[in-house]
Design a protein around this motif. Structure first.
Motif, PDB file in Angstrom:
ATOM      1  N   PRO A 100       0.487  -1.265   0.717  1.00  0.00           N
ATOM      2  CA  PRO A 100       0.246   0.033   0.302  1.00  0.00           C
ATOM      3  C   PRO A 100       1.345   1.782   0.088  1.00  0.00           C
ATOM      4  N   ARG A 131       0.974   3.910   1.608  1.00  0.00           N
ATOM      5  CA  ARG A 131       1.017   3.468   3.166  1.00  0.00           C
ATOM      6  C   ARG A 131       2.420   3.517   3.545  1.00  0.00           C
ATOM      7  N   GLU A 186       7.435   7.587   8.653  1.00  0.00           N
ATOM      8  CA  GLU A 186       6.490   8.065   9.962  1.00  0.00           C
ATOM      9  C   GLU A 186       7.614   8.629  10.562  1.00  0.00           C
ATOM     10  N   ALA A 242      -0.876   9.061  10.569  1.00  0.00           N
ATOM     11  CA  ALA A 242      -0.876   8.519  10.817  1.00  0.00           C
ATOM     12  C   ALA A 242      -2.388   7.960  10.834  1.00  0.00           C
ATOM     13  N   ASP A 243      -3.776   8.664  10.372  1.00  0.00           N
ATOM     14  CA  ASP A 243      -5.092   8.467  10.428  1.00  0.00           C
ATOM     15  C   ASP A 243      -5.326   7.650   9.264  1.00  0.00           C
ATOM     16  N   PRO A 244      -5.753   5.877   9.581  1.00  0.00           N
ATOM     17  CA  PRO A 244      -5.628   5.264   8.921  1.00  0.00           C
ATOM     18  C   PRO A 244      -7.219   5.718   7.112  1.00  0.00           C
ATOM     19  N   ALA A 245      -7.516   6.460   7.749  1.00  0.00           N
ATOM     20  CA  ALA A 245      -8.746   7.031   7.113  1.00  0.00           C
ATOM     21  C   ALA A 245      -8.309   7.972   5.957  1.00  0.00           C
ATOM     22  N   SER A 248      -7.486   9.206   2.541  1.00  0.00           N
ATOM     23  CA  SER A 248      -7.106   8.353   1.095  1.00  0.00           C
ATOM     24  C   SER A 248      -5.827   8.413  -0.022  1.00  0.00           C
ATOM     25  N   ASP A 249      -5.792   7.964  -0.617  1.00  0.00           N
ATOM     26  CA  ASP A 249      -4.640   7.714  -1.460  1.00  0.00           C
ATOM     27  C   ASP A 249      -3.740   8.727  -1.569  1.00  0.00           C
ATOM     28  N   LEU A 257      -2.940  11.563   0.892  1.00  0.00           N
ATOM     29  CA  LEU A 257      -0.680  10.860   0.684  1.00  0.00           C
ATOM     30  C   LEU A 257      -0.033  11.028   0.155  1.00  0.00           C
TER      31      LEU A 257
END
Length: 141
Positions: free
Chosen positions: A54, A56, A61, A72-75, A77-78, A81
């Motif tokens: 992915p 991410r 980090e 770090a927010d997994p919500a 979107s690509d 990012l």
């Protein structure tokens, strides 16, 4: 000679060791100093796809911008990012290496060995004095 590309940060010890390992194999890669010549967002997304990870997974980090931007927010979107990497290329982890055998983020530095289309190589000494032994394992072999 096989086409090899390294997305490199010359200030990073791991990146310098990977570049030295590639050259130790008798190969001269295309060196992309991505902090001064950042890849386009489509190219970054393509690197993640080629590596089979992915997007991410290619983020650094430990960079202050990672925390400051809330990455770090997994919500996220690509696209979000990619926007962050585009504005702050330092967020792209390194070194990423592309060879005919595949694409990978080469951390630790000896991970590059499985991508080198030659070998096995004689022992290599990293900048910290650690010796790297090549057991000849390659992707697709």
């Amino acid at each position: 000679m096989p086409e090899i590309t390294i997305f490199h940060n010359p200030r990073c010890g791991t990146s310098r060791n990977v570049l030295a390992l590639i050259r130790h194999a008798g190969l001269e890669p295309t060196v992309v100093e991505y902090l001064t010549h950042p890849p386009q967002r489509d190219a970054i997304a393509a690197l993640a796809r080629a590596a089979g990870v992915p997007l991410r997974a290619l983020l650094r980090e430990k960079e202050a911008a990672f925390t400051e931007l809330g990455l770090a927010d997994p919500a996220l979107s690509d696209d979000a990012l990619l926007d962050a990497i585009e504005r702050h290329p330092v967020l792209l982890n390194r070194p990423i290496v592309v060879t005919p055998l595949g694409t990978a983020l080469c951390r630790p530095s000896e991970a590059v060995l499985e991508l080198l289309p030659v070998g096995p190589l004689p022992p290599f000494t990293k900048s910290d004095g650690e010796t790297v032994l090549d057991h000849g394992r390659r992707r697709g072999a």
